[in-house]
Design a protein around this motif. Structure first.
Motif, PDB file in Angstrom:
ATOM      1  N   MET A   1     -20.673  11.388  53.244  1.00 20.97           N
ATOM      2  CA  MET A   1     -19.876  12.589  52.695  1.00 20.97           C
ATOM      3  C   MET A   1     -17.860  12.495  53.078  1.00 20.97           C
ATOM      4  O   MET A   1     -17.830  12.841  54.049  1.00 20.97           O
ATOM      5  N   LYS A   2     -17.571  12.000  51.551  1.00 24.84           N
ATOM      6  CA  LYS A   2     -16.077  11.900  51.989  1.00 24.84           C
ATOM      7  C   LYS A   2     -15.803  14.066  51.243  1.00 24.84           C
ATOM      8  O   LYS A   2     -16.820  14.820  51.159  1.00 24.84           O
ATOM      9  N   THR A   3     -14.958  14.093  52.085  1.00 32.69           N
ATOM     10  CA  THR A   3     -14.025  15.672  52.546  1.00 32.69           C
ATOM     11  C   THR A   3     -13.075  15.709  51.541  1.00 32.69           C
ATOM     12  O   THR A   3     -12.140  15.557  51.566  1.00 32.69           O
ATOM     13  N   ILE A   4     -12.613  16.940  50.910  1.00 35.28           N
ATOM     14  CA  ILE A   4     -12.139  17.378  50.561  1.00 35.28           C
ATOM     15  C   ILE A   4     -11.680  18.496  50.106  1.00 35.28           C
ATOM     16  O   ILE A   4     -12.629  19.758  51.099  1.00 35.28           O
ATOM     17  N   ILE A   5     -10.472  18.981  50.814  1.00 34.34           N
ATOM     18  CA  ILE A   5      -9.574  20.648  50.543  1.00 34.34           C
ATOM     19  C   ILE A   5      -9.085  21.267  49.517  1.00 34.34           C
ATOM     20  O   ILE A   5      -7.720  20.018  49.450  1.00 34.34           O
ATOM     21  N   ILE A   6      -9.304  22.121  49.482  1.00 32.62           N
ATOM     22  CA  ILE A   6      -8.570  22.954  47.482  1.00 32.62           C
ATOM     23  C   ILE A   6      -8.294  24.313  48.313  1.00 32.62           C
ATOM     24  O   ILE A   6      -8.968  24.832  49.258  1.00 32.62           O
ATOM     25  N   THR A   7      -7.161  24.269  48.390  1.00 33.26           N
ATOM     26  CA  THR A   7      -6.461  25.737  48.215  1.00 33.26           C
ATOM     27  C   THR A   7      -6.911  26.603  47.177  1.00 33.26           C
ATOM     28  O   THR A   7      -6.534  26.257  46.224  1.00 33.26           O
ATOM     29  N   LYS A  19     -16.535  22.975  42.662  1.00 32.12           N
ATOM     30  CA  LYS A  19     -17.881  22.499  41.829  1.00 32.12           C
ATOM     31  C   LYS A  19     -17.723  21.564  41.701  1.00 32.12           C
ATOM     32  O   LYS A  19     -19.095  21.093  41.641  1.00 32.12           O
ATOM     33  N   LYS A  20     -16.868  20.788  40.921  1.00 36.57           N
ATOM     34  CA  LYS A  20     -17.027  19.426  40.612  1.00 36.57           C
ATOM     35  C   LYS A  20     -17.715  18.738  41.518  1.00 36.57           C
ATOM     36  O   LYS A  20     -17.974  17.790  41.332  1.00 36.57           O
ATOM     37  N   PHE A  21     -16.657  19.171  42.282  1.00 40.65           N
ATOM     38  CA  PHE A  21     -16.310  18.189  44.331  1.00 40.65           C
ATOM     39  C   PHE A  21     -18.048  18.229  44.550  1.00 40.65           C
ATOM     40  O   PHE A  21     -18.547  17.303  45.172  1.00 40.65           O
ATOM     41  N   LEU A  22     -18.552  19.532  45.047  1.00 39.84           N
ATOM     42  CA  LEU A  22     -19.532  19.559  44.868  1.00 39.84           C
ATOM     43  C   LEU A  22     -20.804  19.333  44.589  1.00 39.84           C
ATOM     44  O   LEU A  22     -22.010  18.068  44.775  1.00 39.84           O
ATOM     45  N   ALA A  23     -20.556  18.740  42.973  1.00 39.32           N
ATOM     46  CA  ALA A  23     -21.581  18.422  42.035  1.00 39.32           C
ATOM     47  C   ALA A  23     -22.101  17.079  41.964  1.00 39.32           C
ATOM     48  O   ALA A  23     -22.829  16.324  42.583  1.00 39.32           O
ATOM     49  N   GLU A  24     -20.845  16.000  42.855  1.00 39.83           N
ATOM     50  CA  GLU A  24     -20.530  15.240  43.091  1.00 39.83           C
ATOM     51  C   GLU A  24     -20.886  14.723  44.491  1.00 39.83           C
ATOM     52  O   GLU A  24     -20.536  13.029  45.139  1.00 39.83           O
ATOM     53  N   GLY A  25     -20.928  15.318  45.245  1.00 40.13           N
ATOM     54  CA  GLY A  25     -21.970  15.566  46.510  1.00 40.13           C
ATOM     55  C   GLY A  25     -20.853  15.358  47.959  1.00 40.13           C
ATOM     56  O   GLY A  25     -20.691  14.794  49.165  1.00 40.13           O
TER      57      GLY A  25
END
Length: 226
Positions: A1-7, A19-25
């Motif tokens: 699973m890939k990880t993104i940080i969003i400030t 919400k978009k990235f969560l929906a994409e896994g």
């Protein structure tokens, strides 16, 4: 699973992007200043973070390192505008704006840089107000405009520095979006924001998943002039 940080993931563009990235896994680490991200999801972690405070930045980075030793994407979305309708260049507001929109952002990014994966992506959410190619349409928002112009230069220099690591760095002009900041800028003369937060969120996702060119300024899915 890939990880993104969003400030700044508790509202507006940041929340829509989470919400978009969560929906994409993806696993999403979202920062917030006052109120945690109003989403319940097993792949979402919220971290309190004040971008204008060096101790808060250091603390958030240490927490992130424990959660995600490898970061695939960093979206620098958090920012402030303190002089939206003001026509003077207030030096104190310029300093405070730079503390958040530039100095804190750079501090946070540089501390996380060693943990960003090869082929990772850093996106700096910028503004049309930071573009030299756009004629100045009024005399307001000096601090905000200057900070965003400086952020664009950070994008370009960081892209050059990270090319050997194959980390992609982009600036994004999201347009005039219906967020707290965007709505506050509405006037009788210029009207109101015309974009929903979900639109730049989709553009951020497309940048991350499709773009392999570093050091560019993007708007609506296309390169724009600096």
């Amino acid at each position: 699973m890939k990880t993104i940080i969003i400030t700044g993931a508790s509202r507006g563009i940041g929340l829509a992007t989470a919400k978009k990235f969560l929906a994409e896994g993806w696993k999403v680490i979202g920062t917030y200043l006052n109120t945690p991200t109003p989403v319940e999801h097993p792949n979402l972690i919220s971290i309190k973070y004040e971008q204008g405070d060096s101790q808060s930045i250091a603390s958030a980075v240490e927490e992130i390192k424990k959660i995600a030793p490898i970061i695939d994407t960093l979206v620098n979305n958090a920012g402030v505008v303190l002089d939206l309708h003001e026509t003077t260049a207030d030096i104190e507001k310029i300093r405070k704006t730079f503390d958040v929109n530039l100095f804190g952002l750079i501090d946070f990014t540089e501390k996380l840089l060693p943990f960003i994966s090869r082929d990772g992506h850093i996106i700096n959410v910028d503004s049309n107000y930071g573009a030299f190619s756009t004629p100045i349409d009024d005399e307001t928002s000096s601090a905000y405009r200057i900070s965003k112009a400086a952020l664009n230069m950070y994008t370009r220099t960081l892209a050059f520095r990270t090319k050997d690591a194959e980390i992609i760095v982009s600036s994004l002009d999201p347009g005039w979006v219906k967020t707290d900041m965007g709505n506050a800028g509405a006037t009788e003369e210029y009207g109101s924001p015309d974009r929903e937060p979900e639109q730049p969120a989709e553009e951020i996702y497309n940048l991350v998943t499709n773009v392999k060119e570093s050091g560019y300024f993007w708007k609506f899915g296309k390169k724009r002039e600096w």
